[in-house]
Design an enzyme around this catalytic site. Sequence first.
Site, PDB file in Angstrom:
ATOM      1  CG  HIS A  45      -5.973  -1.976   8.796  1.00 40.25           C
ATOM      2  ND1 HIS A  45      -6.107  -0.862   9.587  1.00 40.25           N
ATOM      3  CD2 HIS A  45      -4.653  -2.032   8.489  1.00 40.25           C
ATOM      4  CE1 HIS A  45      -4.940  -0.290   9.752  1.00 40.25           C
ATOM      5  NE2 HIS A  45      -4.034  -0.976   9.104  1.00 40.25           N
TER       6      HIS A  45
ATOM      7  CG  ASP B 212      -0.293  -0.420   2.515  1.00 40.71           C
ATOM      8  OD1 ASP B 212       0.949  -0.425   2.574  1.00 40.71           O
ATOM      9  OD2 ASP B 212      -1.013  -0.725   3.467  1.00 40.71           O
TER      10      ASP B 212
END
Length: 254
Positions: free
Chosen positions: A138, A67
Amino acid sequence: MRIYKAKDYNDLSRKAANIISAQIIMKPDAVIGLATGASPIGTYKQLIEWYKKGDLDFSEIRTVNLDEYKGLSPEDEQSYAYYMHINLLDHVNILPENTNIPNGLEEDSEKECTRYDNVLHFLGGIDLQLLGIGGNGHIGFNEPGNNFGKETHCVTLTDNTIDANARFFPSREDVPKYAYTMGIKNIMQAKGILLIASGEAKAKALYESFFGPITPNVPGSILQLHNNVTVIADEAALSLILKEHEITQGGHIK
Ligand code: GLP
Protein backbone atom coordinates in the site's frame (compact mmCIF):
# COMPACT_ATOMS: atom_id res chain seq x y z
CA MET A 1 12.68 4.99 -12.49
CA ARG A 2 15.93 5.03 -10.61
CA ILE A 3 16.73 2.82 -7.63
CA TYR A 4 19.48 3.88 -5.27
CA LYS A 5 20.95 1.27 -2.99
CA ALA A 6 21.61 2.59 0.50
CA LYS A 7 24.18 1.05 2.83
CA ASP A 8 21.89 1.25 5.84
CA TYR A 9 19.01 3.25 7.29
CA ASN A 10 21.21 6.29 7.99
CA ASP A 11 22.51 6.33 4.46
CA LEU A 12 18.96 5.94 3.13
CA SER A 13 17.74 8.84 5.28
CA ARG A 14 20.61 11.07 4.19
CA LYS A 15 20.07 10.31 0.52
CA ALA A 16 16.32 10.96 0.79
CA ALA A 17 16.91 14.20 2.71
CA ASN A 18 19.37 15.29 0.02
CA ILE A 19 16.74 14.90 -2.69
CA ILE A 20 14.15 16.80 -0.66
CA SER A 21 16.71 19.52 0.10
CA ALA A 22 17.54 19.87 -3.58
CA GLN A 23 13.84 20.37 -4.28
CA ILE A 24 13.56 23.00 -1.54
CA ILE A 25 16.65 24.84 -2.79
CA MET A 26 15.58 24.76 -6.43
CA LYS A 27 12.01 25.82 -5.66
CA PRO A 28 11.74 27.55 -2.28
CA ASP A 29 7.93 27.59 -2.46
CA ALA A 30 7.64 23.95 -3.54
CA VAL A 31 4.71 21.76 -2.51
CA ILE A 32 6.17 18.76 -0.73
CA GLY A 33 4.04 15.70 -0.09
CA LEU A 34 4.89 14.15 3.25
CA ALA A 35 4.54 10.64 4.59
CA THR A 36 4.42 9.08 8.04
CA GLY A 37 5.43 5.72 9.49
CA ALA A 38 8.84 4.62 10.72
CA SER A 39 10.60 4.96 7.35
CA PRO A 40 10.77 8.79 7.03
CA ILE A 41 11.82 9.55 10.63
CA GLY A 42 15.55 9.58 9.78
CA THR A 43 14.91 11.70 6.69
CA TYR A 44 13.06 14.28 8.76
CA LYS A 45 15.84 14.28 11.40
CA GLN A 46 18.38 15.02 8.71
CA LEU A 47 16.28 17.84 7.24
CA ILE A 48 15.93 19.38 10.72
CA GLU A 49 19.70 19.17 11.21
CA TRP A 50 20.39 20.93 7.92
CA TYR A 51 17.75 23.56 8.72
CA LYS A 52 19.40 24.21 12.10
CA LYS A 53 22.77 24.59 10.41
CA GLY A 54 21.22 27.28 8.22
CA ASP A 55 21.34 25.27 5.01
CA LEU A 56 17.58 24.99 4.47
CA ASP A 57 14.73 27.47 4.56
CA PHE A 58 11.13 26.27 4.85
CA SER A 59 9.55 29.73 5.09
CA GLU A 60 7.76 29.45 1.75
CA ILE A 61 7.44 25.67 1.56
CA ARG A 62 3.94 24.19 1.47
CA THR A 63 3.28 20.63 2.64
CA VAL A 64 0.50 18.13 2.14
CA ASN A 65 0.33 14.90 4.04
CA LEU A 66 -0.78 11.68 2.47
CA ASP A 67 -3.16 10.43 5.08
CA GLU A 68 -4.66 10.53 8.57
CA TYR A 69 -6.58 8.12 10.74
CA LYS A 70 -10.28 8.90 10.84
CA GLY A 71 -11.43 9.61 14.39
CA LEU A 72 -8.11 10.85 15.84
CA SER A 73 -7.60 14.46 16.84
CA PRO A 74 -4.31 16.25 16.02
CA GLU A 75 -3.51 16.16 19.75
CA ASP A 76 -3.79 12.38 19.86
CA GLU A 77 -0.25 10.99 20.05
CA GLN A 78 -1.10 8.31 17.49
CA SER A 79 -2.44 10.75 14.92
CA TYR A 80 -0.36 11.55 11.88
CA ALA A 81 -0.81 15.26 12.62
CA TYR A 82 0.91 14.74 15.99
CA TYR A 83 3.64 12.66 14.32
CA MET A 84 4.32 15.39 11.77
CA HIS A 85 4.62 18.08 14.45
CA ILE A 86 6.94 16.01 16.62
CA ASN A 87 9.10 14.68 13.80
CA LEU A 88 9.39 17.71 11.51
CA LEU A 89 7.00 20.64 11.49
CA ASP A 90 7.71 21.98 14.99
CA HIS A 91 11.46 22.04 14.34
CA VAL A 92 11.68 24.05 11.12
CA ASN A 93 10.50 27.51 10.03
CA ILE A 94 7.48 26.31 8.10
CA LEU A 95 4.34 28.42 8.51
CA PRO A 96 1.50 26.47 10.13
CA GLU A 97 -0.94 27.77 7.50
CA ASN A 98 1.26 26.21 4.81
CA THR A 99 0.92 22.69 6.22
CA ASN A 100 -1.97 20.43 5.30
CA ILE A 101 -3.10 17.12 6.77
CA PRO A 102 -6.52 15.48 6.39
CA ASN A 103 -8.74 16.29 9.36
CA GLY A 104 -9.26 13.04 11.25
CA LEU A 105 -11.98 14.65 13.33
CA GLU A 106 -14.28 15.38 10.41
CA GLU A 107 -16.97 12.72 10.56
CA ASP A 108 -18.45 13.56 7.19
CA SER A 109 -16.10 11.66 4.86
CA GLU A 110 -17.43 13.19 1.68
CA LYS A 111 -16.99 16.71 3.04
CA GLU A 112 -13.42 16.08 4.23
CA CYS A 113 -12.33 14.36 1.03
CA THR A 114 -13.72 17.17 -1.11
CA ARG A 115 -12.02 19.74 1.13
CA TYR A 116 -8.67 17.96 0.85
CA ASP A 117 -8.89 17.55 -2.91
CA ASN A 118 -9.64 21.27 -3.14
CA VAL A 119 -6.53 22.01 -1.06
CA LEU A 120 -4.43 19.89 -3.45
CA HIS A 121 -5.91 21.58 -6.51
CA PHE A 122 -5.51 25.05 -5.00
CA LEU A 123 -1.82 24.36 -4.33
CA GLY A 124 -1.41 23.52 -8.00
CA GLY A 125 -0.11 20.00 -7.54
CA ILE A 126 2.67 18.34 -5.61
CA ASP A 127 6.26 18.95 -6.70
CA LEU A 128 7.78 16.04 -4.78
CA GLN A 129 5.86 13.34 -2.95
CA LEU A 130 7.69 11.30 -0.32
CA LEU A 131 6.29 7.78 0.05
CA GLY A 132 6.85 4.80 2.27
CA ILE A 133 5.38 1.46 1.33
CA GLY A 134 3.28 -0.97 3.34
CA GLY A 135 4.25 -4.63 3.58
CA ASN A 136 1.23 -5.39 1.37
CA GLY A 137 2.30 -2.78 -1.19
CA HIS A 138 0.00 0.00 0.00
CA ILE A 139 1.00 3.61 -0.59
CA GLY A 140 -0.54 6.27 1.63
CA PHE A 141 -3.46 4.21 2.84
CA ASN A 142 -4.42 2.97 -0.61
CA GLU A 143 -4.95 -0.66 0.21
CA PRO A 144 -4.78 -3.60 -2.25
CA GLY A 145 -7.84 -3.75 -4.46
CA ASN A 146 -8.48 -0.04 -4.11
CA ASN A 147 -9.42 1.74 -7.32
CA PHE A 148 -6.46 3.44 -9.07
CA GLY A 149 -8.65 6.34 -10.25
CA LYS A 150 -9.58 7.68 -6.84
CA GLU A 151 -8.70 11.03 -5.33
CA THR A 152 -8.89 11.62 -1.57
CA HIS A 153 -11.19 9.06 0.02
CA CYS A 154 -11.96 7.24 3.23
CA VAL A 155 -10.63 3.69 3.40
CA THR A 156 -11.31 0.71 5.60
CA LEU A 157 -7.89 -0.47 6.73
CA THR A 158 -7.00 -4.10 6.01
CA ASP A 159 -6.14 -6.51 8.82
CA ASN A 160 -2.59 -6.59 7.48
CA THR A 161 -2.23 -2.82 7.87
CA ILE A 162 -3.90 -2.80 11.29
CA ASP A 163 -1.47 -5.54 12.41
CA ALA A 164 1.52 -3.62 11.00
CA ASN A 165 0.50 -0.34 12.64
CA ALA A 166 -0.51 -1.86 16.00
CA ARG A 167 3.14 -1.38 17.13
CA PHE A 168 2.41 2.35 17.46
CA PHE A 169 -0.72 1.86 19.62
CA PRO A 170 -1.23 0.53 23.18
CA SER A 171 -3.11 -2.45 21.72
CA ARG A 172 -4.40 -3.72 18.36
CA GLU A 173 -7.94 -2.73 19.39
CA ASP A 174 -6.84 0.90 19.59
CA VAL A 175 -5.86 1.08 15.92
CA PRO A 176 -8.55 3.03 14.02
CA LYS A 177 -10.43 1.04 11.38
CA TYR A 178 -10.73 3.90 8.91
CA ALA A 179 -8.44 6.51 7.43
CA TYR A 180 -8.51 9.40 5.02
CA THR A 181 -5.95 9.09 2.27
CA MET A 182 -4.95 10.85 -0.90
CA GLY A 183 -5.91 8.55 -3.73
CA ILE A 184 -3.63 6.97 -6.29
CA LYS A 185 -4.79 9.63 -8.74
CA ASN A 186 -3.51 12.43 -6.47
CA ILE A 187 -0.22 10.62 -5.91
CA MET A 188 0.29 9.96 -9.61
CA GLN A 189 -0.21 13.65 -10.37
CA ALA A 190 2.84 14.57 -8.28
CA LYS A 191 5.65 15.83 -10.50
CA GLY A 192 8.19 13.67 -8.70
CA ILE A 193 7.96 10.69 -6.38
CA LEU A 194 10.54 9.64 -3.82
CA LEU A 195 9.87 6.23 -2.29
CA ILE A 196 11.91 4.95 0.63
CA ALA A 197 11.97 1.42 2.00
CA SER A 198 14.04 -0.22 4.66
CA GLY A 199 14.21 -3.77 5.98
CA GLU A 200 13.38 -7.23 4.76
CA ALA A 201 9.68 -6.84 5.54
CA LYS A 202 9.50 -4.51 2.52
CA ALA A 203 11.37 -6.76 0.07
CA LYS A 204 8.28 -8.45 -1.41
CA ALA A 205 6.29 -5.22 -1.68
CA LEU A 206 9.21 -3.50 -3.37
CA TYR A 207 9.83 -6.34 -5.81
CA GLU A 208 6.16 -6.66 -6.74
CA SER A 209 5.68 -2.92 -7.04
CA PHE A 210 8.51 -2.37 -9.49
CA PHE A 211 9.02 -5.72 -11.18
CA GLY A 212 5.58 -7.34 -11.07
CA PRO A 213 2.40 -6.71 -13.05
CA ILE A 214 0.69 -3.35 -12.62
CA THR A 215 -2.38 -4.20 -10.58
CA PRO A 216 -4.60 -2.61 -7.92
CA ASN A 217 -3.75 -5.68 -5.82
CA VAL A 218 -0.30 -4.14 -5.37
CA PRO A 219 -1.03 -0.39 -5.14
CA GLY A 220 2.66 0.55 -5.41
CA SER A 221 2.84 -1.09 -8.86
CA ILE A 222 1.06 1.90 -10.42
CA LEU A 223 4.30 3.83 -9.87
CA GLN A 224 5.77 1.94 -12.84
CA LEU A 225 3.64 4.29 -14.96
CA HIS A 226 5.03 7.46 -13.38
CA ASN A 227 7.87 9.07 -15.30
CA ASN A 228 9.80 10.53 -12.37
CA VAL A 229 10.18 7.99 -9.58
CA THR A 230 13.22 7.64 -7.35
CA VAL A 231 13.45 4.70 -5.00
CA ILE A 232 15.95 4.64 -2.15
CA ALA A 233 16.15 1.37 -0.29
CA ASP A 234 18.59 -0.57 1.83
CA GLU A 235 19.95 -3.97 0.85
CA ALA A 236 17.42 -5.88 2.95
CA ALA A 237 14.51 -4.16 1.23
CA LEU A 238 16.18 -4.71 -2.16
CA SER A 239 17.06 -8.35 -1.48
CA LEU A 240 14.50 -9.90 -3.88
CA ILE A 241 15.25 -7.38 -6.64
CA LEU A 242 18.99 -7.94 -6.27
CA LYS A 243 18.52 -11.68 -6.83
CA GLU A 244 17.49 -10.92 -10.41
CA HIS A 245 18.92 -7.52 -11.22
CA GLU A 246 22.01 -5.45 -10.85
CA ILE A 247 21.59 -1.87 -9.70
CA THR A 248 24.25 0.55 -10.90
CA GLN A 249 25.70 3.38 -8.85
CA GLY A 250 23.63 5.75 -11.00
CA GLY A 251 20.40 4.02 -10.05
CA HIS A 252 19.87 2.11 -13.30
CA ILE A 253 18.57 -1.44 -13.34
CA LYS A 254 20.24 -4.13 -15.43
C1 GLP B 1 1.35 3.37 7.07
C2 GLP B 1 1.22 4.69 6.31
C3 GLP B 1 1.98 4.64 5.02
C4 GLP B 1 3.38 4.13 5.28
C5 GLP B 1 3.30 2.70 5.70
C6 GLP B 1 4.66 2.08 5.99
O1 GLP B 1 0.28 2.51 6.91
N1 GLP B 1 -0.14 5.06 6.05
O2 GLP B 1 1.99 5.94 4.44
O3 GLP B 1 4.15 4.24 4.12
O4 GLP B 1 2.53 2.61 6.87
O5 GLP B 1 5.10 2.47 7.24
P1 GLP B 1 6.51 2.18 7.85
O6 GLP B 1 7.42 3.18 7.26
O7 GLP B 1 6.32 2.39 9.33
O8 GLP B 1 6.85 0.78 7.52
